[in-house]
Design a protein around this motif. Sequence first.
Motif, mmCIF file in Angstrom:
data_model
loop_
_atom_site.group_PDB
_atom_site.id
_atom_site.type_symbol
_atom_site.label_atom_id
_atom_site.label_comp_id
_atom_site.label_asym_id
_atom_site.label_seq_id
_atom_site.Cartn_x
_atom_site.Cartn_y
_atom_site.Cartn_z
ATOM 1 N N ASP A 178 -7.553 10.595 -2.462
ATOM 2 C CA ASP A 178 -7.630 9.152 -2.715
ATOM 3 C C ASP A 178 -7.595 8.836 -4.200
ATOM 4 O O ASP A 178 -6.897 7.911 -4.636
ATOM 5 N N THR A 179 -8.331 9.598 -4.984
ATOM 6 C CA THR A 179 -8.386 9.361 -6.423
ATOM 7 C C THR A 179 -7.038 9.640 -7.070
ATOM 8 O O THR A 179 -6.572 8.872 -7.921
ATOM 9 N N PRO B 130 0.802 -1.232 0.000
ATOM 10 C CA PRO B 130 0.000 0.000 0.000
ATOM 11 C C PRO B 130 0.834 1.282 0.000
ATOM 12 O O PRO B 130 1.908 1.348 0.601
ATOM 13 N N GLU C 86 -4.702 6.812 -6.260
ATOM 14 C CA GLU C 86 -5.025 5.607 -7.022
ATOM 15 C C GLU C 86 -4.555 5.725 -8.472
ATOM 16 O O GLU C 86 -3.987 4.785 -9.040
ATOM 17 N N THR D 142 -3.988 8.704 4.447
ATOM 18 C CA THR D 142 -4.865 7.834 3.669
ATOM 19 C C THR D 142 -3.997 6.938 2.809
ATOM 20 O O THR D 142 -2.820 7.249 2.564
ATOM 21 N N SER D 143 -4.542 5.791 2.352
ATOM 22 C CA SER D 143 -3.720 4.877 1.567
ATOM 23 C C SER D 143 -4.541 4.135 0.522
ATOM 24 O O SER D 143 -5.774 4.040 0.634
ATOM 25 N N VAL D 144 -3.840 3.619 -0.511
ATOM 26 C CA VAL D 144 -4.439 2.745 -1.518
ATOM 27 C C VAL D 144 -3.449 1.629 -1.804
ATOM 28 O O VAL D 144 -2.247 1.760 -1.552
ATOM 29 N N THR D 145 -3.952 0.510 -2.349
ATOM 30 C CA THR D 145 -3.109 -0.632 -2.693
ATOM 31 C C THR D 145 -2.891 -0.670 -4.197
ATOM 32 O O THR D 145 -3.863 -0.667 -4.963
ATOM 33 N N THR E 4 -0.753 5.272 -8.620
ATOM 34 C CA THR E 4 -0.297 3.893 -8.459
ATOM 35 C C THR E 4 -0.523 3.083 -9.735
ATOM 36 O O THR E 4 0.310 2.250 -10.109
#
Length: 297
Positions: free
Chosen positions: A277-278, A232, A281, A243-246, A284
Amino acid sequence: MSRQADLLCIGGMLWDVIGRCPRAMAAGADMPGRIAHVPGGVALNVALAVARWGMTPAILSAVGRDGEGEALIGTVAAQGVATEYLYRDGGPTDVYMAVEDVNGLIAAIADVHSLEESGDAILQPIRDGRLAAASAPWRGVAVIDGNLTTAQLSRIGQEPGLAEADLRIVPASPGKAERLAPLIGAAHGCFYLNRYEAEVLAHRALGSAMDAAQAMLDLGMHRVIVTDGGRPVADGLAGEGVTSVTPPVVTIARVTGAGDSFLAAHLAAERAGHARDTALERATHAAAAHVSGKDMP
C-alpha cells in the motif's frame, strides 16, 4: 569507468521529440507551443528516474553510431546511467515523436527500428559474464520494455541469465500490449499496465483498475500494477488479492514519462522495504508530481 549496476533496464533508448500546446487542439490544428528534444524510451526513462532515486541502472539497448547516438549516450551517462553495455550498430539512433495538448496526448510515432533489428544482441552482457551469465544469473530487478519485439520478449522469457531476475514488465503503449504475452506466466514477473492495456490483454472491457488487476491475475500473471489516469490505482498479487489507492488531483502540464516516474518511485519504495500500500501510494504521488510538472524526488 564501469560502475556496479544494481538494476537492469532492457529496451528503448532514444530521443523524445515532444510538442506541447497549452490549449486544446483539434485534428489538423496548427498551434503555438513548445517543442522539447530530450532523452526517452521506456527503458531509458525508467533508468533516468531510478538514478534520481539513488540507484545505479545499466541500460541494455541499441544506439546508433551517429552524432545523435553519441550525444544521447553522453547526456544519460552524465545523469548516472551505466551505458557501457549498449549494443552499437550502424543504423540511426531511434526517435519518438509526440504531440500533446492541455488534455494529454494527441498522437505519437515511435521509430524504434534500430532496437527491433538488433534482435537479441542487446542481451549479450547478461550472457558473457559482464552483468550475468547462465552459470551466474542476474538476481536483481530487470525492467523489460514493451517496445521490444515479440521475438525479443520471448527470448528474454527463456534467457538463463534472467532466470532468477525480478522482472518488471512495462508496455510501451496499448497497441503493443499483446507483445507481452510470452511473459505473462513469468514466475517472478510484475506487470505495470494501464487499464486500456489490461483490456487489450483481456480482450474485453474492464470497469476499473481493480477489475483489471483481478482479470490479469486470472490470466496467469504473478503480480500486476494497474493505473487508470486520475482514478484509483490497483496492485494485484497472486494469492494475496488486490489492493488500491487513489492518486491526488493535479493540473496536467505534461503526460509523456508519467508511467516511468510511477514505476521508478514504486521500485524505490519497495527497495526501501515499504509495504504494498505504501509503495503504491508513493508511486501515485510521484506520477502526479511529474504530470503537474514537478518531478520527485
